[in-house]
Enzyme design. Structure first.
Site, PDB file in Angstrom:
ATOM      1  N   LEU A  67     -17.193 -48.125   9.853  1.00  0.00           N
ATOM      2  CA  LEU A  67     -17.229 -48.300  11.305  1.00  0.00           C
ATOM      3  C   LEU A  67     -17.400 -49.751  11.701  1.00  0.00           C
ATOM      4  O   LEU A  67     -17.001 -50.165  12.781  1.00  0.00           O
ATOM      5  CB  LEU A  67     -18.379 -47.478  11.902  1.00  0.00           C
ATOM      6  N   GLY A  68     -18.047 -50.529  10.866  1.00  0.00           N
ATOM      7  CA  GLY A  68     -18.284 -51.925  11.203  1.00  0.00           C
ATOM      8  C   GLY A  68     -19.174 -52.579  10.174  1.00  0.00           C
ATOM      9  O   GLY A  68     -19.586 -51.960   9.180  1.00  0.00           O
TER      10      GLY A  68
ATOM     11  N   GLY B   9     -22.446 -55.552   9.813  1.00  0.00           N
ATOM     12  CA  GLY B   9     -23.444 -56.373  10.474  1.00  0.00           C
ATOM     13  C   GLY B   9     -24.036 -57.397   9.533  1.00  0.00           C
ATOM     14  O   GLY B   9     -23.519 -57.666   8.446  1.00  0.00           O
ATOM     15  N   GLY B  10     -25.169 -57.963   9.937  1.00  0.00           N
ATOM     16  CA  GLY B  10     -25.774 -59.034   9.180  1.00  0.00           C
ATOM     17  C   GLY B  10     -26.323 -58.625   7.830  1.00  0.00           C
ATOM     18  O   GLY B  10     -26.416 -59.432   6.919  1.00  0.00           O
ATOM     19  N   PHE B  11     -26.709 -57.338   7.666  1.00  0.00           N
ATOM     20  CA  PHE B  11     -27.343 -56.904   6.427  1.00  0.00           C
ATOM     21  C   PHE B  11     -26.505 -55.909   5.631  1.00  0.00           C
ATOM     22  O   PHE B  11     -26.945 -55.397   4.625  1.00  0.00           O
ATOM     23  CB  PHE B  11     -28.702 -56.262   6.723  1.00  0.00           C
ATOM     24  N   GLY B  12     -25.318 -55.560   6.092  1.00  0.00           N
ATOM     25  CA  GLY B  12     -24.502 -54.605   5.362  1.00  0.00           C
ATOM     26  C   GLY B  12     -23.486 -53.940   6.260  1.00  0.00           C
ATOM     27  O   GLY B  12     -23.120 -54.471   7.304  1.00  0.00           O
TER      28      GLY B  12
ATOM     29  N   VAL C 141     -21.680 -50.195   8.011  1.00  0.00           N
ATOM     30  CA  VAL C 141     -21.970 -48.891   8.597  1.00  0.00           C
ATOM     31  C   VAL C 141     -20.765 -47.998   8.378  1.00  0.00           C
ATOM     32  O   VAL C 141     -19.621 -48.397   8.628  1.00  0.00           O
ATOM     33  CB  VAL C 141     -22.283 -49.006  10.097  1.00  0.00           C
TER      34      VAL C 141
ATOM     35  N   ASP D 204     -33.746 -58.001  20.204  1.00  0.00           N
ATOM     36  CA  ASP D 204     -32.328 -58.282  19.944  1.00  0.00           C
ATOM     37  C   ASP D 204     -31.435 -57.412  20.825  1.00  0.00           C
ATOM     38  O   ASP D 204     -30.461 -56.826  20.353  1.00  0.00           O
ATOM     39  CB  ASP D 204     -31.999 -58.064  18.468  1.00  0.00           C
TER      40      ASP D 204
END
Length: 834
Positions: A522-523, A525-528, A530, A641
């Site tokens: 799905l996408g 991010g900064g840590f991994g 999804v 955030d």
């Protein structure tokens, strides 16, 4: 007697009628220039004007700045907004000029000696003609009998592109319309820059410096020019369309959302395209569409890549090196780069030995060849042709490929396309070995993999059985230097006990995501990443998988589980469980089918999904979610955030706040805390947090204010450049507020007189939330009361934060954020508190 007097009156009227006709004709001759037409029986003398029917445009005489020369032109509202000039190269030296229709029925400009200094120059006009200045700003010469257009200024543009104007190029005849710059701001004569529609197989807008390309827009994909990423986020660049006709003509035009708006695109004498906009006939902005050195055509030469956010901005593509090292070191990059090693196919070997490197978010090179094949076929065809040096694919364009040198590649922070550069085998990890070595390696590797997989399965099965019998989950983390993030799960141990969190088996999660297949992604991010998954009971879930390679995220992982497991609210995303086995750490959330808010809000093609009522519902939902975090939950939580990419949308587009990796829990008596580890996203951080590490409920209120202004305007806080006279959306909004033009901030997609009052209320609230001092910002409880009209009299807002410091803060960032439209876009930036 009465009948006799009436007869006398009628006789007088009959006798005086010719006199009245002559008088009216003379009055028309004298004052007729104030109308929207000129006929054969009249002329317009300096300083008379002709005005369009709606009063917006005027035809008249004017003098540019710093000169007394007189020109005939059309302008919008005032002479400072000239959009077309007739006698560009033959100025009048005094005020004796006239505009009239000549004996050959052309529109002409005459000097004091009755000499023609400019003419519409149409031959063989058969009947009388009239001139009309239309409400579009188009000056037209019409056949008096048929009303047919004989000539129009839109077909002979000066330096300005207007709504409803069509700029065309023909592939067969090579004829093209051009918009040409002024020679300088004081001289409307034809300058050295021009703009036209070119590369008609995949149309692009070009700006030319005489005969050399100076700037190009990148190909048109049916919605945007992909080399102009601001079209994805800027409402003022909406409305463009490109049409293709059977005779080989390709044309570009643009329209406006409604009659309240007006915008022009002018080509300046410096070669820059400048967009000027008005709302309700009051100017609200002037923006340069491109402005960095990377926008200059081929600035980094062949096989060079330009990135305005890097130092130096020019770099050779991977597998290439500077053609002239000495010039390159002097930052003279136009010589470009050359390939370090020849391609395998160039050595008459199997072309399959070559490969491709993906260059993400790029302005693709010039001279693209287009074909309507699938993305897989696009790659294969390029690989099978030795002359093919790169390819890219766009759903609206199809397959694009390049032969020979690659020139004018630019890297973007968002938008653009993935460009695949052909590389020699040696450029890939490990290179290519002989077939025998490959075969042996594969066999040995397969054996080792099977052995390891067997023992791993046995160990995992036993460990899973123990884990599932455990009533709670115990995570161990290693404490490191206070300035660094936690990097592992060994060493000195601190136990964090998380209760009431269901623990999922890794094998079940892997199966639900088709073993983390890219098709389920799905996408990122900064840590991994999804992934979308489906459990055995048919329930869809979103699996947030912490990257093993990341040195960040363990602390955030534990924090998110700790915080969100204790929260239950309709506007907060629901945590279903977690998984920790070996090096794997995953969070399992409820699935949000409509992704994140930024997926729609900043995409011109999708933002229409969010009408005002849906946007207000999102605003209100986020407000209630924050109020719950701050006041109504059993814990007091600061999110830290909040931004559109962290607002997820369910099937009914209801908002749910997500990503609690940065969240902080407050004690019952705490109102403010201090940290040396500042995390979050620049543009949404409050000043006291970004500069001093101080955070409180008012930190989230500031982020909420930015979010509120973004959802009303449809623009990112970071989408503004210095050329727009505002460093951020906050600065732009404040400027419009002070000028009484705040309605110009409203996204045209939602602008409606029925909604204006409510939208303006939201803007007012947003400005109150982003004030410099935390104590002057309202609480979320007050914000909700304002939104629901429970509070009527709002205090006037003070100047927002970061109007002057926005650029400085971005300069302090330890790394640039790259947000994605994903379920868990995370941006983390470390700053030492001052």
């Amino acid at each position: 007697m009465i009948h006799w007097q009436l007869a006398q009156v009628m006789r007088f009227i009959r006798n005086m009628l010719p006199v009245f006709v002559i008088l009216l004709s003379n009055l028309y001759m004298i004052f007729g220039a104030g109308l929207d037409t000129i006929t054969v029986s009249q002329l317009m003398s300096d300083p008379e004007t002709v005005t369009s029917n709606d009063g917006a445009f005027k035809l008249g005489f004017f003098s540019p700045a710093n000169t007394t020369n007189r020109y005939v032109g059309v302008w919008y509202l005032t002479e400072s907004n000239v959009i077309w000039v007739a006698n560009r190269d033959r100025p009048l030296e005094d005020s004796s000029g006239v505009v009239t229709i000549s004996n050959d029925r052309n529109l002409v400009v005459l000097n004091g000696k009755k000499q023609v200094v400019w003419s519409s120059n149409v031959s063989n006009i058969e009947s009388n003609s009239t001139v009309q200045l239309q409400n579009t700003g188009n000056l037209v010469l019409l056949d008096s009998l048929t009303g047919k257009t004989i000539w129009e200024s839109f077909k002979e543009p000066s330096d300005t592109f207007l709504p409803n104007m069509i700029i065309s190029s023909n592939q067969v005849t090579r004829k093209k319309d051009r918009v040409t710059s002024w020679k300088n701001p004081s001289d409307p004569a034809v300058g050295i820059f021009s703009t036209s529609l070119d590369r008609l197989n995949v149309p692009e807008v070009f700006v030319w410096n005489q005969t050399q390309p100076y700037w190009r827009s990148g190909p048109w994909n049916g919605q945007v020019f992909i080399g102009l990423p601001r079209m994805y986020t800027s409402a003022y660049l909406n409305g463009f369309s490109v049409a293709r006709e059977d005779d080989g003509t390709v044309s570009i035009a643009y329209s406006l959302p409604n009659h309240s708006f007006f915008g022009t695109i002018a080509l300046s004498s410096e070669g820059r395209l400048v967009y000027s906009s008005w709302m309700n006939r009051r100017q609200v902005g002037k923006r340069v569409i491109y402005y960095s050195n990377c926008d200059i055509y081929g600035f980094c030469g062949a096989y060079g890549s330009c990135d305005p956010d890097k130092v130096p901005i020019c770099r050779c593509l991977r597998g290439f090196e500077p053609k002239n090292r000495e010039e390159w070191d002097k930052q003279n990059w136009t010589s470009g780069c050359v390939r370090k090693e020849t391609l395998r196919c160039e050595r008459s070997e199997a072309s399959t030995g070559d490969g491709f490197e993906k260059l993400q978010m790029s302005k693709v090179p010039d001279f693209a060849l287009q074909s309507s094949v699938s993305v897989d076929t696009c790659r294969t065809e390029c690989l099978n042709k030795c002359s093919c040096t790169a390819y890219a694919y766009d759903a609206g364009i199809g397959c694009m490929s390049w032969r020979g040198e690659l020139i004018d590649i630019v890297r973007f922070s968002s938008g653009g396309l993935d460009l695949y550069i052909r590389q020699a085998p040696s450029e890939f990890k490990g290179g290519r070995n002989m077939t025998s070595i490959i075969v042996v390696t594969v066999i040995v590797g397969a054996f080792l993999f099977a052995t390891c997989a067997y023992f791993l399965w046995r160990w995992t099965s036993k460990r899973s059985a123990r884990t599932e019998r455990s009533p709670s989950l115990v995570l161990s983390i290693r404490e490191t230097h206070p300035e660094n993030r936690i990097a592992g799960l060994s060493g000195e141990l601190e136990q964090v006990k998380i209760q009431d969190v269901p623990v999922f088996n890794f094998e079940n999660i892997a199966t639900s995501t088709n073993h983390f297949n890219l098709a389920n992604k799905l996408g990122e991010g900064g840590f991994g990443s999804v992934y979308e998954g489906e459990l055995k009971n048919g329930q869809k879930v979103a699996v947030k998988r912490l990257s093993r390679a990341s040195r960040q995220g363990t602390e955030e992982f534990i924090n998110e589980v700790t915080v969100i497991s204790k929260l239950q609210h309709r506007n907060l995303v629901r945590l279903l469980g977690c998984c920790i086995e070996g090096g794997e750490r995953m969070l399992i959330f409820e699935y949000m089918p409509n992704k994140s808010l930024d997926f729609y809000l900043f995409d011109p093609a999708k933002k229409s999904v969010l009408d005002w009522q849906k946007r207000f519902n999102i605003i209100e939902g986020v407000s209630r979610g924050l109020l719950y975090l701050h006041r109504d939950s059993r814990l007091r939580i600061i999110h830290r955030d909040l931004k559109p990419s962290n607002i997820l949308l369910d099937a009914a587009l209801n908002p749910k706040i997500s990503d609690f990796g940065m969240a902080k829990i407050f004690g019952g008596s705490e109102d403010e805390a201090n940290t040396r580890r500042v995390v979050g996203t620049y543009g949404y951080m409050s000043p006291e947090y970004a500069m001093q590490g101080l955070f409180s409920e008012k930190s989230d209120v500031f982020s909420y204010g930015v979010f509120l202004l973004e959802i009303v305007s449809g623009r990112k806080n970071s989408s503004f450049g210095n050329q727009e006279e505002s460093l951020s959306l906050l600065g732009y909004a404040w400027k419009l507020w002070n000028e009484g033009e705040i309605e110009s901030l409203i996204d045209p997609e939602i602008f409606n007189q029925e909604n204006v009052e409510q939208i303006l209320r939201c803007i007012h609230i947003g400005l109150l939330c982003v004030q410099e001092l935390a104590k002057e910002r309202p609480t979320m409880a007050t914000v909700l009361s304002m939104l629901n009209s429970e509070i009527v009299n709002f205090p006037p807002p003070r100047q927002p934060a970061f109007i002057q410091r926005h650029t400085e803060l971005q300069g302090e960032s330890s790394h640039r954020s790259h947000e994605s439209n994903s379920i868990n876009s995370v941006t983390v930036t470390n700053v030492d508190g001052r």
